[in-house]
Design an enzyme around this catalytic site. Sequence first.
Site, PDB file in Angstrom:
ATOM      1  N   SER A 133       0.840  -1.193   0.000  1.00 46.53           N
ATOM      2  CA  SER A 133       0.000   0.000   0.000  1.00 46.53           C
ATOM      3  C   SER A 133       0.879   1.250   0.000  1.00 46.53           C
ATOM      4  CB  SER A 133      -0.902   0.007   1.240  1.00 46.53           C
ATOM      5  OG  SER A 133      -1.570   1.246   1.289  1.00 46.53           O
ATOM      6  N   HIS A 177      -1.134  -1.043  -4.447  1.00 47.50           N
ATOM      7  CA  HIS A 177      -2.421  -0.740  -3.814  1.00 47.50           C
ATOM      8  C   HIS A 177      -2.454   0.755  -3.505  1.00 47.50           C
ATOM      9  CE1 HIS A 177      -6.103  -1.678  -1.568  1.00 47.50           C
ATOM     10  NE2 HIS A 177      -5.690  -0.795  -0.669  1.00 47.50           N
ATOM     11  N   ASP A 200      -4.654   3.946  -2.060  1.00 54.35           N
ATOM     12  CA  ASP A 200      -5.782   4.311  -1.192  1.00 54.35           C
ATOM     13  C   ASP A 200      -6.199   5.756  -1.410  1.00 54.35           C
ATOM     14  OD1 ASP A 200      -6.178   1.915   0.461  1.00 54.35           O
ATOM     15  OD2 ASP A 200      -4.118   2.293   1.102  1.00 54.35           O
ATOM     16  N   MET A 226      -8.797   8.566  -0.231  1.00 57.36           N
ATOM     17  CA  MET A 226      -9.722   8.895   0.876  1.00 57.36           C
ATOM     18  C   MET A 226     -10.220  10.329   0.733  1.00 57.36           C
ATOM     19  SD  MET A 226      -7.460   7.409   4.001  1.00 57.36           S
ATOM     20  CE  MET A 226      -6.739   5.767   3.941  1.00 57.36           C
ATOM     21  N   HIS A 280      -8.210   1.611  -4.441  1.00 59.58           N
ATOM     22  CA  HIS A 280      -9.233   1.424  -3.403  1.00 59.58           C
ATOM     23  C   HIS A 280      -9.838   2.780  -3.064  1.00 59.58           C
ATOM     24  CE1 HIS A 280      -9.819   0.248   1.158  1.00 59.58           C
ATOM     25  NE2 HIS A 280     -10.971   0.421   0.543  1.00 59.58           N
ATOM     26  N   MET A 285     -12.055   5.085  -1.033  1.00 57.66           N
ATOM     27  CA  MET A 285     -12.796   5.272   0.221  1.00 57.66           C
ATOM     28  C   MET A 285     -13.458   6.637   0.129  1.00 57.66           C
ATOM     29  SD  MET A 285      -9.878   3.618   2.627  1.00 57.66           S
ATOM     30  CE  MET A 285      -8.714   3.637   1.269  1.00 57.66           C
ATOM     31  N   MET A 315     -11.999  -5.576   4.532  1.00 60.62           N
ATOM     32  CA  MET A 315     -11.223  -4.669   5.388  1.00 60.62           C
ATOM     33  C   MET A 315     -10.985  -5.363   6.731  1.00 60.62           C
ATOM     34  SD  MET A 315     -10.607  -2.078   3.527  1.00 60.62           S
ATOM     35  CE  MET A 315      -9.651  -1.279   4.809  1.00 60.62           C
ATOM     36  N   ASP A 338      -7.187  -6.255   3.476  1.00 58.17           N
ATOM     37  CA  ASP A 338      -6.580  -4.926   3.582  1.00 58.17           C
ATOM     38  C   ASP A 338      -6.610  -4.420   5.025  1.00 58.17           C
ATOM     39  OD1 ASP A 338      -5.549  -2.439   3.071  1.00 58.17           O
ATOM     40  OD2 ASP A 338      -7.270  -1.712   1.924  1.00 58.17           O
TER      41      ASP A 338
HETATM   42  C1  DX5 Z   1      -6.702   1.627   5.225  1.00 52.23           C
HETATM   43  C2  DX5 Z   1      -6.189   1.379   3.834  1.00 52.23           C
HETATM   44  C3  DX5 Z   1      -5.124   0.365   3.777  1.00 52.23           C
HETATM   45  C4  DX5 Z   1      -3.868   0.746   4.501  1.00 52.23           C
HETATM   46  C5  DX5 Z   1      -3.215  -0.507   4.999  1.00 52.23           C
HETATM   47  O1  DX5 Z   1      -7.824   2.427   5.165  1.00 52.23           O
HETATM   48  O2  DX5 Z   1      -7.225   0.937   2.993  1.00 52.23           O
HETATM   49  O3  DX5 Z   1      -4.814  -0.015   2.440  1.00 52.23           O
HETATM   50  O4  DX5 Z   1      -2.956   1.456   3.691  1.00 52.23           O
HETATM   51  O5  DX5 Z   1      -2.157  -0.167   5.788  1.00 52.23           O
HETATM   52  P1  DX5 Z   1      -1.537  -1.148   6.878  1.00 52.23           P
HETATM   53  O6  DX5 Z   1      -1.007  -2.331   6.111  1.00 52.23           O
HETATM   54  O7  DX5 Z   1      -0.469  -0.315   7.502  1.00 52.23           O
HETATM   55  O8  DX5 Z   1      -2.630  -1.527   7.808  1.00 52.23           O
HETATM   56 ZN    ZN Z   2      -6.693   0.050   0.981  1.00 55.14          ZN
END
Ligand code: DX5
Ligand code: ZN
Length: 218
Positions: free
Chosen positions: A8, A33, A35, A37, A66, A68, A137, A175
């Site tokens: 990630s 990956h 993220d 947000m 991903h 969010m 998740m 994840d």
């Molecule tokens: C959390 C993200 C994850 C995050 C995982 O909301 O969707 O992808 O980056 O990070 P770790 O592996 O540190 O939990």
């Molecule tokens: Zn993620």
Amino acid sequence: MSKLIAPSVLAADFANLQRDVEMINRSDADWFHIDIMDGVFVPNISFGMPVLRDIVKHATKTIDCHLMIIDPDRYVETFANLGCDILTVHYEACTHLHRTLQLIKSHGMKAGVALNPHTSVDLLKDVIQDLDMVCIMSVNPGFGGQSFIENTYDKVKALKKIITEKGADTLIEIDGGVTDKNAKQLVDAGADVLVAGSYVFKSNDQEATVAGLKKLVN
Ligand code: DX5
Ligand code: ZN
């Protein structure tokens, strides 16, 4: 099929992003990956389109994005144009999930759905054939570096059962909080893709950490 590792980028050093992207290119990792947000669906804002554009410029592997964010339909075309290969939306953010999945596919991407820890895998029974991937998740989305929620193993097993019963070829991604302590048990339960942020980027030898994780689950 071999089990996949998706570091990630959220846990990378954003002041040295090209260096960290190239580390993933060189490593045994399979996917990037990413993220995204929005500060509304989750209580945090990560990064947006300009940063993703520059990641994609250097990345040589599958881009697993991903989202969010609320109302993700608004940005499906944008993320397709940015070069995403897989686009995952949240079950909790989609009123017309089936329509959103078709929209993602119509833009040439694979379609994924992510489930928050409180959302049952049973809710996907009627769309499982339309899903290329389900992202379970294993932390509440919004932040890297949280601890793994143990109930995840049962969810993976229950989802695997649904996929098998329906004859679907949906991948199961995990994840949040993935480390060498839970990786093997996750793939034994049925997981196909492991996302790892902090575990990879906070380690001293990131490439060796990715290689170790890949070997552990294959
Ligand atoms: C959390 C993200 C994850 C995050 C995982 O909301 O969707 O992808 O980056 O990070 P770790 O592996 O540190 O939990
Ligand atoms: Zn993620």
